[in-house]
Design a protein around this motif. Structure first.
Motif, PDB file in Angstrom:
ATOM      1  N   ASN A  95       8.882  36.348   5.334  1.00  0.00           N
ATOM      2  CA  ASN A  95       8.056  36.132   6.775  1.00  0.00           C
ATOM      3  C   ASN A  95       7.337  35.158   6.735  1.00  0.00           C
ATOM      4  O   ASN A  95       7.603  34.154   7.564  1.00  0.00           O
ATOM      5  CB  ASN A  95       6.711  37.575   7.041  1.00  0.00           C
ATOM      6  N   LYS A  96       7.595  34.667   4.910  1.00  0.00           N
ATOM      7  CA  LYS A  96       6.714  33.349   5.067  1.00  0.00           C
ATOM      8  C   LYS A  96       7.712  32.245   4.539  1.00  0.00           C
ATOM      9  O   LYS A  96       7.239  30.983   4.707  1.00  0.00           O
ATOM     10  CB  LYS A  96       5.934  33.483   3.695  1.00  0.00           C
ATOM     11  N   LYS A  97       8.631  33.214   4.231  1.00  0.00           N
ATOM     12  CA  LYS A  97      10.044  32.177   4.539  1.00  0.00           C
ATOM     13  C   LYS A  97      10.279  31.631   5.710  1.00  0.00           C
ATOM     14  O   LYS A  97      10.564  32.332   6.411  1.00  0.00           O
ATOM     15  CB  LYS A  97      10.980  32.379   3.644  1.00  0.00           C
ATOM     16  N   THR A  98      10.712  29.852   5.693  1.00  0.00           N
ATOM     17  CA  THR A  98      11.333  29.628   7.012  1.00  0.00           C
ATOM     18  C   THR A  98      13.038  30.061   7.012  1.00  0.00           C
ATOM     19  O   THR A  98      13.488  30.298   6.277  1.00  0.00           O
ATOM     20  CB  THR A  98      11.071  27.771   6.760  1.00  0.00           C
ATOM     21  N   LYS A  99      13.190  30.167   8.214  1.00  0.00           N
ATOM     22  CA  LYS A  99      14.357  30.719   8.733  1.00  0.00           C
ATOM     23  C   LYS A  99      15.319  28.954   9.128  1.00  0.00           C
ATOM     24  O   LYS A  99      16.136  30.125   9.151  1.00  0.00           O
ATOM     25  CB  LYS A  99      14.085  30.960  10.805  1.00  0.00           C
ATOM     26  N   LYS A 100      15.028  28.772   8.841  1.00  0.00           N
ATOM     27  CA  LYS A 100      15.717  27.111   9.548  1.00  0.00           C
ATOM     28  C   LYS A 100      16.323  27.074   7.990  1.00  0.00           C
ATOM     29  O   LYS A 100      15.974  27.198   6.933  1.00  0.00           O
ATOM     30  CB  LYS A 100      15.301  26.036   9.976  1.00  0.00           C
ATOM     31  N   SER A 101      17.790  26.297   7.570  1.00  0.00           N
ATOM     32  CA  SER A 101      18.098  25.419   7.341  1.00  0.00           C
ATOM     33  C   SER A 101      17.917  24.102   6.115  1.00  0.00           C
ATOM     34  O   SER A 101      17.637  23.005   6.817  1.00  0.00           O
ATOM     35  CB  SER A 101      20.113  24.774   7.453  1.00  0.00           C
ATOM     36  N   LEU A 102      17.484  24.467   4.948  1.00  0.00           N
ATOM     37  CA  LEU A 102      16.498  23.098   4.647  1.00  0.00           C
ATOM     38  C   LEU A 102      17.459  22.599   3.586  1.00  0.00           C
ATOM     39  O   LEU A 102      18.481  22.923   2.826  1.00  0.00           O
ATOM     40  CB  LEU A 102      15.791  24.128   3.451  1.00  0.00           C
ATOM     41  N   SER A 103      16.747  21.361   3.306  1.00  0.00           N
ATOM     42  CA  SER A 103      17.279  20.464   2.035  1.00  0.00           C
ATOM     43  C   SER A 103      16.571  19.537   1.978  1.00  0.00           C
ATOM     44  O   SER A 103      15.842  18.745   2.643  1.00  0.00           O
ATOM     45  CB  SER A 103      19.020  19.487   2.905  1.00  0.00           C
ATOM     46  N   SER A 104      16.809  18.890   1.050  1.00  0.00           N
ATOM     47  CA  SER A 104      15.606  17.991   0.014  1.00  0.00           C
ATOM     48  C   SER A 104      15.202  16.710   0.459  1.00  0.00           C
ATOM     49  O   SER A 104      16.529  16.267   1.747  1.00  0.00           O
ATOM     50  CB  SER A 104      15.675  17.990  -1.522  1.00  0.00           C
ATOM     51  N   LYS A 105      14.819  15.803   0.786  1.00  0.00           N
ATOM     52  CA  LYS A 105      14.845  14.012   0.977  1.00  0.00           C
ATOM     53  C   LYS A 105      15.179  13.620   0.480  1.00  0.00           C
ATOM     54  O   LYS A 105      16.048  12.583   0.813  1.00  0.00           O
ATOM     55  CB  LYS A 105      13.770  13.899   0.642  1.00  0.00           C
ATOM     56  N   GLU A 106      15.862  14.151  -0.593  1.00  0.00           N
ATOM     57  CA  GLU A 106      16.763  13.699  -1.826  1.00  0.00           C
ATOM     58  C   GLU A 106      18.122  13.455  -1.280  1.00  0.00           C
ATOM     59  O   GLU A 106      18.876  12.628  -1.406  1.00  0.00           O
ATOM     60  CB  GLU A 106      16.679  14.080  -3.223  1.00  0.00           C
ATOM     61  N   LYS A 107      18.886  14.262  -0.515  1.00  0.00           N
ATOM     62  CA  LYS A 107      20.068  14.772  -0.025  1.00  0.00           C
ATOM     63  C   LYS A 107      20.209  13.961   1.411  1.00  0.00           C
ATOM     64  O   LYS A 107      20.925  13.260   1.989  1.00  0.00           O
ATOM     65  CB  LYS A 107      20.353  16.212   0.136  1.00  0.00           C
ATOM     66  N   ASN A 108      18.849  13.973   2.483  1.00  0.00           N
ATOM     67  CA  ASN A 108      18.916  13.253   3.286  1.00  0.00           C
ATOM     68  C   ASN A 108      18.516  11.577   3.548  1.00  0.00           C
ATOM     69  O   ASN A 108      18.885  11.383   4.171  1.00  0.00           O
ATOM     70  CB  ASN A 108      17.809  14.111   4.357  1.00  0.00           C
ATOM     71  N   ASP A 109      18.226  11.113   2.701  1.00  0.00           N
ATOM     72  CA  ASP A 109      17.655   9.801   1.949  1.00  0.00           C
ATOM     73  C   ASP A 109      19.178   8.925   1.569  1.00  0.00           C
ATOM     74  O   ASP A 109      19.003   8.070   1.954  1.00  0.00           O
ATOM     75  CB  ASP A 109      16.305   9.508   1.211  1.00  0.00           C
ATOM     76  N   GLN A 110      20.234   9.407   1.209  1.00  0.00           N
ATOM     77  CA  GLN A 110      21.148   9.147   0.997  1.00  0.00           C
ATOM     78  C   GLN A 110      22.340   8.747   2.861  1.00  0.00           C
ATOM     79  O   GLN A 110      22.366   9.412   3.040  1.00  0.00           O
ATOM     80  CB  GLN A 110      22.200   9.545   0.212  1.00  0.00           C
ATOM     81  N   SER A 111      22.289   7.502   2.401  1.00  0.00           N
ATOM     82  CA  SER A 111      23.097   6.836   3.767  1.00  0.00           C
ATOM     83  C   SER A 111      24.695   6.773   3.128  1.00  0.00           C
ATOM     84  O   SER A 111      25.204   6.693   2.148  1.00  0.00           O
ATOM     85  CB  SER A 111      22.569   5.527   3.942  1.00  0.00           C
ATOM     86  N   ASP A 112      25.847   7.433   4.090  1.00  0.00           N
ATOM     87  CA  ASP A 112      27.162   6.638   4.265  1.00  0.00           C
ATOM     88  C   ASP A 112      27.432   5.327   3.813  1.00  0.00           C
ATOM     89  O   ASP A 112      28.654   5.382   3.482  1.00  0.00           O
ATOM     90  CB  ASP A 112      27.811   7.876   5.234  1.00  0.00           C
ATOM     91  N   ILE A 113      26.474   4.881   4.630  1.00  0.00           N
ATOM     92  CA  ILE A 113      26.907   2.787   4.765  1.00  0.00           C
ATOM     93  C   ILE A 113      26.916   2.875   3.576  1.00  0.00           C
ATOM     94  O   ILE A 113      26.044   2.994   2.581  1.00  0.00           O
ATOM     95  CB  ILE A 113      25.967   2.536   5.802  1.00  0.00           C
ATOM     96  N   VAL A 114      27.465   1.722   3.073  1.00  0.00           N
ATOM     97  CA  VAL A 114      28.223   1.039   2.017  1.00  0.00           C
ATOM     98  C   VAL A 114      28.135  -0.811   2.149  1.00  0.00           C
ATOM     99  O   VAL A 114      28.175  -0.914   2.881  1.00  0.00           O
ATOM    100  CB  VAL A 114      29.862   1.013   1.070  1.00  0.00           C
TER     101      VAL A 114
END
Length: 87
Positions: free
Chosen positions: A62-81
Motif C-alpha cells: 500500500n505504500k508503493k506508488t502505483k504509477k510507473s516511475l523512472s529516475s531523474k537520471e533518465k528523465n533529464d537526458q535530451s534526445d536533441i543533439v
C-alpha cells in the motif's frame, strides 16, 4: 529523516554518508565511521531507523506508488543533439 521513495527532493547526511531520496530509488554514497561511543551510537540508531523505514516500503504494497516511475537520471537526458561549443 527522509520519507523513502516519497519524492525527489529530500536528502540527509549521517557522518559523511549522504542519502538522497527519489521516487524510484534511494541513493547512498560516502562513508561513515561508527566509533564505540555516544556519537557512534546515535549514528547507528539513525541508520537503523532509516533502513527500517526503507524496508517498510518494500514490505507494504500500500505504500508503493502505483504509477510507473523512472529516475531523474533518465528523465533529464535530451534526445536533441547540439554542437559542442568548445570545439
Amino acid at each position: 529523516m527522509i520519507d523513502p521513495f516519497a519524492n525527489n527532493h529530500q536528502s540527509m547526511q549521517i557522518g559523511e554518508l549522504v542519502i538522497e531520496n527519489q521516487e524510484d530509488k534511494i541513493i547512498i554514497y560516502g562513508d561513515i565511521d561508527l566509533y564505540l561511543n555516544q556519537s557512534g551510537y546515535e549514528q547507528a540508531k539513525q541508520l537503523h531507523e532509516l533502513t527500517s523505514k526503507i524496508i517498510e516500503v518494500f514490505e507494504d504494497p500500500n505504500k508503493k506508488t502505483k504509477k510507473s516511475l523512472s529516475s531523474k537520471e533518465k528523465n533529464d537526458q535530451s534526445d536533441i543533439v547540439i554542437d559542442n561549443p568548445f570545439l
